[in-house]
Design a protein around this motif. Sequence first.
Motif: not given
Length: 138
Positions: A24, A28, A30, A35, A105, A108, A112
């Motif tokens: 993540a 990402r 995050s 994520k 996700d 967004s 993923l």
Amino acid sequence: MAKILNAKYMAKCIGCYSCMLACARTIRRSFSLSKSAIKIHTAGGLQSRFLADICRGCIEPACARACHTGALLPRNGGGVKFIPDKCIGCQDCVEACIVKTINFDHESNKPLICIQCGTCTRFCPHQVITMEVSGNEI
């Protein structure tokens, strides 16, 4: 030669989620476990072991075949390359994944997707998840 993820040492997993956080964070940007393209969870019950939901790196990925925009391209050796700018968020790849490891996700509007980068393996304190030379088709 291309490598793909393998989780054959799950008996050593302590459920620290370091692999998920690494994915993540790195891919990402995050700090949310949601994520991550890899999911660690229990099989259920108090004495249960941990399981890993990871992309198996299919040689002929169904998710890429289902993608009509070219956002997912088969990767030499297994798995896919993800091109986010081409993704329209249709979720066809999520439905097509034969091992059901692609999550979506909704923030967004993108899937993923595990890109077999190996970041998760570098952060696993017990080498539960490894990168290995591909060779098995799923």
